[in-house]
Design a protein around this motif. Structure first.
Motif, mmCIF file in Angstrom:
data_model
loop_
_atom_site.group_PDB
_atom_site.id
_atom_site.type_symbol
_atom_site.label_atom_id
_atom_site.label_comp_id
_atom_site.label_asym_id
_atom_site.label_seq_id
_atom_site.Cartn_x
_atom_site.Cartn_y
_atom_site.Cartn_z
ATOM 1 N N HIS A 181 -85.252 21.282 40.149
ATOM 2 C CA HIS A 181 -84.559 19.893 40.289
ATOM 3 C C HIS A 181 -83.209 19.898 41.431
ATOM 4 N N HIS A 213 -83.240 18.082 44.925
ATOM 5 C CA HIS A 213 -82.209 17.393 45.678
ATOM 6 C C HIS A 213 -81.909 17.773 47.218
ATOM 7 N N ASP A 225 -80.762 10.805 41.427
ATOM 8 C CA ASP A 225 -82.258 11.694 41.090
ATOM 9 C C ASP A 225 -83.063 10.450 41.426
#
Ligand SMILES: [Zn+2]
Lengths: 237, 341
Positions: B115, B119, B307
């Protein structure tokens, strides 16, 4: 109609494939390991060993709960992903109905039991004796003591099923005395072959569920939501 | 790899369900996000079980919407990239299970994306050219890290928070001030009209020589104590001033540590990533300091800082190009580290 069936709603991880409800192959793991890592590899082996190409599948049957919240979600999201990718329909099956289905030929009351923690079980009662299961008590979360009282009122033998029977027997057998019957352990696990057959029976009755309407059957609210509702109720009173 | 590589990116690590189609790791064809903010607001934070349930409801319709918007069909995809950690394990599992099933059904590559790595790769969707080596400041509700990247997939964590993440402190302060959830945008709005000199808050670890770690728990406690003190003494806190002073303390630390990092390493670019990178004050101050330092600053537009699926698809594209394909045993890992990415 060639169906793939999935059940990951309990400790058991099971997959099966069959035509018109007739079982061709079934794999079952009862090893208390995470379903997430094993489910897809199990499906891939099952189809490979059965000489079935994924594109031949005509529907996905999946146990939707009640059971472990996480287990339910792994099964349902996998089933939905497969159905979306293959462009085929989905059929949801209640986990308790599938478990009762293992003993469907028993000509009496069937009572599937799943551990619901917090001193409760998930259960429902069906009348067996043929392909159709008649629902006598709807799915519910209930304590074993309250369940025994309810079942005594039927005044007949009851066949219990579920992988936790050894623990539940201690309470149920003394309470129900001669009415208590139980399924042998190996047949008492959640089998995807039973999901397969129930899916086929239900399909003929009701048809498939549209992809996004196939939702899990949790039976219980999330803990935080339950507490919030209780607080709100307290404020009103 | 074909000339046109289309990747579907799935993201469900916290409380946003997201899917996106990205062409060649650079061009967003669609980027659909279903926010759960309304669902969690009354609980004052994300409730994992509620988040997981909503992810499962939303993920397939969101995928359909992303495909429809991009004008491509499932059959044209080269791969499916999914965020498999760090995050809430129940939430992650929905994305991971869906991605695995979908990639098998379509017979296309399954790509696992960290994750945080996702980003960072939001910066590749900005049109700017990223020239390695670079340093990236990832700052969000779950992370505050300075990462050195030698090349695609070669990451080294130079410093990280020892306690709370910067975004987490924004949320907690906002909650104490009853500004709602998430807290970042509310604080930023109030702070615009405030005097940051009205309160003095600590800047932790600034004095530790050359260290690139962060600590925000001291600041959090100071702000929360200040709110309590003011309320107890019957004074009404001037929200504008308090939020301005708090925000400035966070931004000071983030900017100074980033400056230290680019001075310590042979880089010409600094990248920003993560939800807090959407903060206007951080963007302005960082821009000014990096300009003075002769370092090129790359920042994704605010909607790519929070996100989203596009950043996962972008990172997935570069993983696929390096032959990094995941197997069907892929699992969700709540505390996944950047090592081995
Ligand atoms: Zn994030």
């Amino acid at each position: 109609m060639l169906l793939l069936a999935i059940d990951t709603t309990t400790m058991v991880c099971s997959v099966a494939v069959g035509e018109e409800g007739n079982l061709m192959a079934e794999y079952l793991l009862n090893i208390n390991k995470t379903h997430s890592q094993r489910l897809m590899p199990l499906i891939i082996s099952l189809l490979k060993d059965s000489d079935i190409n994924r594109k031949q599948l005509e529907g996905i049957a999946v146990a939707v709960g009640p059971g472990s919240f996480t287990g339910i979600r792994i099964g349902v999201s996998t089933a939905r992903g497969l159905a979306q990718g293959l462009g085929i329909p989905l059929i949801g099956v209640n986990t308790l109905e599938a478990l009762a289905g293992v003993g469907a030929s028993y000509p009496g009351l069937l009572c599937p039991l799943l551990d619901a923690r917090r001193n409760q079980v998930y259960t429902s009662v069906y009348r067996g004796g043929g392909a159709d299961l008649e629902e006598v008590e709807p799915p519910q979360a209930i304590s074993l003591a309250n369940l025994s009282r309810k079942l005594m009122s039927y005044g007949e033998e009851i066949l219990f099923l579920g992988d936790n029977l050894p623990a539940f027997r201690k309470i149920l057998k003394p309470a129900l005395t001669d009415y208590y019957r139980e399924m042998p352990f190996s047949a008492s696990l959640n089998h995807a072959s039973s999901v397969l057959l129930r899916a086929f029976v239900n399909w003929n009755k009701k048809g498939a569920t549209p992809l996004y309407a196939l939702n899990p059957f949790y039976l219980r609210l999330p803990e935080a939501q339950r507490r919030l509702l209780e607080r709100q109720k307290g404020v009103e009173e | 790899m074909p000339h046109r590589t289309l990747i579907l990116g799935l993201e469900s690590s916290c409380d946003d369900t997201a899917a996106a189609v990205v062409l060649n790791g650079r061009q967003i064809l669609s980027n659909i996000i279903s926010s759960q903010n309304d669902l969690h607001r009354r609980f004052g934070g994300v409730v994992p079980e509620i988040a997981s349930r909503r992810h499962l409801e939303m993920i397939n319709p969101i995928i359909d919407e992303a495909l429809a918007k991009s004008g491509i069909t499932l059959g044209e995809l080269e791969g499916i990239a999914v965020s498999h950690g760090p995050g809430l394990v129940g939430s992650l599992l929905v994305g991971v299970s869906t991605a695995k099933a979908l990639s098998y059904a379509l017979d296309v590559s399954l790509i696992a994306v960290n994750h945080l790595e996702g980003h960072i790769y939001a910066n590749f969707l900005t049109g700017a050219s990223v020239n390695f080596p670079i340093i990236c400041l990832v700052v969000s509700g779950g992370h505050t890290s300075l990462i050195y990247m030698q090349d695609h997939g070669e990451m080294e964590v130079l410093g990280r928070t020892r306690d709370d993440a910067a975004g987490e402190v924004f949320d907690k302060v906002a909650r104490a001030l009853e500004l709602g959830f998430p807290g970042g945008p509310a604080i930023e709005n109030l702070a615009q009209r405030g005097d940051s000199a009205a309160f003095k808050f600590p800047r932790a670890l600034m004095s530790e020589d050359g260290k690139l770690d962060f600590s925000f728990s001291g600041l959090k406690t100071a702000v929360l104590n200040c709110i309590r003190r003011e309320t107890e003494q019957g004074r009404s806190v001037k929200l504008e001033d308090l939020t301005a002073a708090f925000q400035e303390a966070v931004v000071d630390v983030l900017v100074e540590k980033s400056l230290l990092a680019v001075r310590q390493n042979p880089v010409k670019q600094l990248l920003l990533a993560g939800g807090v990178a959407a903060n206007g004050e951080l963007r302005r101050r960082m821009r000014r300091r990096m300009d003075d330092e002769g370092i090129e600053l790359v920042i994704p537009p605010p909607q790519l800082c929070t996100d989203n699926g596009a950043m996962i698809a972008a990172a997935g594209y570069y993983n696929l190009r390096r032959g990094r394909v995941a197997s069907q045993t892929l699992n969700a890992v709540s505390s996944l580290g950047l090592k081995g990415v």
